[in-house]
Design an enzyme around this catalytic site. Structure first.
Site, short mmCIF file in Angstrom:
data_model
loop_
_atom_site.label_atom_id
_atom_site.label_comp_id
_atom_site.label_asym_id
_atom_site.label_seq_id
_atom_site.Cartn_x
_atom_site.Cartn_y
_atom_site.Cartn_z
N GLU A 270 -0.89 -8.65 5.15
CA GLU A 270 -0.68 -8.74 6.61
C GLU A 270 -1.99 -8.67 7.38
O GLU A 270 -2.05 -8.96 8.56
CB GLU A 270 0.30 -7.65 7.08
CG GLU A 270 -0.28 -6.26 7.28
CD GLU A 270 -0.54 -5.48 5.99
OE1 GLU A 270 -0.46 -6.09 4.90
OE2 GLU A 270 -0.83 -4.27 6.08
N CYS B 128 0.84 -1.21 0.00
CA CYS B 128 0.00 0.00 0.00
C CYS B 128 0.87 1.26 0.00
O CYS B 128 1.53 1.54 -0.97
CB CYS B 128 -0.97 -0.05 1.17
SG CYS B 128 -2.38 1.04 0.98
N HIS C 83 -3.53 -5.79 1.21
CA HIS C 83 -2.83 -5.96 2.49
C HIS C 83 -2.75 -7.42 2.93
O HIS C 83 -3.62 -7.89 3.66
CB HIS C 83 -3.57 -5.17 3.58
CG HIS C 83 -3.40 -3.69 3.48
ND1 HIS C 83 -2.35 -3.02 4.07
CD2 HIS C 83 -4.12 -2.75 2.84
CE1 HIS C 83 -2.44 -1.73 3.81
NE2 HIS C 83 -3.51 -1.53 3.06
#
Lengths: 81, 232
Positions: B205, B86, B203
């Site tokens: 994560e 990002c 994302h």
């Protein structure tokens, strides 16, 4: 000296914000609006005594940070404050 | 494997990245403050999501000049693995470690939602655990994910197999409707020509643990860890 810097999107780069503003103008009845492009305007005060001296510096500032050469063009004028 | 998570003022996914590599995958991990001018020895650097320097001027534009970025460049040219997520991706673009630029989303809205990605290349340290055509569900959360690059470079990205992820629909089809932000050719993630640097808008994560209801992001970290082991 005062540098007035204009950063604009390159020709051919779609400008979604410009399009939104254009549609808004059209909905207000301005039917002659052909295109709207949004850009950035910056004023940079400089401690130089001559415009010629500061010109290469301002150019360098634009290349390094103020404009992204992938999507943006820039132009500037330098005047006495 | 040892991960370094770069922290800029305004990073806000740094702890998520640290948590995933350290606690979920049991790897060594350290935070690296952007003011540092020396990098310890790492196998992989993560540039996390967030809003470095408040996204002022352009996302990633000011982070580019943080002292640590000089070391990040050196690490990159030495072949170290770098993952930009990002805002981290945006910093890599501004730094010219990856080609292109991010524009405001076509809808002019901040978009935060789960969507699908099609894996386009499995021959990279970031995607070797998958197979071309795999579909992954991941969240995006960004205002500026409208990927733009000039036609010539776009052609090079295609020819050199540098496009790793594209936005797709739930059938795995890469369509205009499945494109959330207007990115050219539905591009969600790319790597450099040498294949040691990847940037992606989604994302991973945020979806690497069962407790979060989605583990599709694991593929990225598992691939990196596999690649790191091979390097050693």
């Amino acid at each position: 000296m005062l540098a007035r810097i204009y950063v604009t999107l390159k020709k051919g780069v779609l400008d979604p914000q410009g399009k939104a503003v254009q549609h808004s103008l059209e909905s207000l009845g301005y039917d002659k609006v052909k295109d709207v492009r949004l850009g950035k305007y910056m004023e940079v005060k400089l401690d130089y005594s001559r415009a010629g001296e500061s010109e290469p510096i301002v150019r360098e500032m634009c290349e390094k940070l103020l404009a992204n050469p992938v999507i943006e063009d820039y132009r500037f004028e330098i005047t006495e404050e | 494997m040892k991960f370094g998570v770069i922290v800029f003022p305004g990073s806000n996914c740094d702890h998520d990245c640290y948590h995933v590599v350290k606690h979920v995958f049991k790897q060594d991990a350290e935070f690296v403050w952007h003011k540092e001018s020396r990098l310890a020895s790492y196998d992989c650097l993560i540039l996390p999501g967030g809003f470095s320097y408040g996204d002022y001027l352009r996302p990633g534009a000011i982070g580019k000049f943080s002292p640590i970025m000089k070391e990040v460049r050196r690490f990159a040219s030495d072949g170290g693995l770098i993952l930009g997520i990002c805002n981290g991706f945006q910093v890599l673009l501004e730094t010219d470690l990856l080609p292109g630029a991010m524009m405001r989303n076509r809808s002019l809205k901040f978009i935060c939602k789960d969507l699908y990605l099609r894996l386009e290349e499995d021959d990279t340290p970031f995607t070797n655990r998958g197979r071309v055509g795999d579909m992954l569900k991941m969240p995006i959360a960004h205002f500026d994910g409208n990927y733009f690059v000039d036609d010539k470079t776009l052609q090079e990205l295609e020819e050199n197999h540098q496009i790793l992820f594209r936005y797709c629909d739930h059938n795995g089809d890469v369509t205009t409707d499945a494109n959330p932000n207007g990115a050219m050719r539905n591009i969600a993630g790319i790597c450099n020509r040498e294949r040691n640097i990847m940037g992606m808008m989604p994302h991973p994560e945020r979806c690497s643990e069962s407790i979060l209801g989605n583990e599709d992001g694991r593929l990225i970290f598992e691939s990196i860890i596999d690649a790191g082991v091979v390097l050693r």
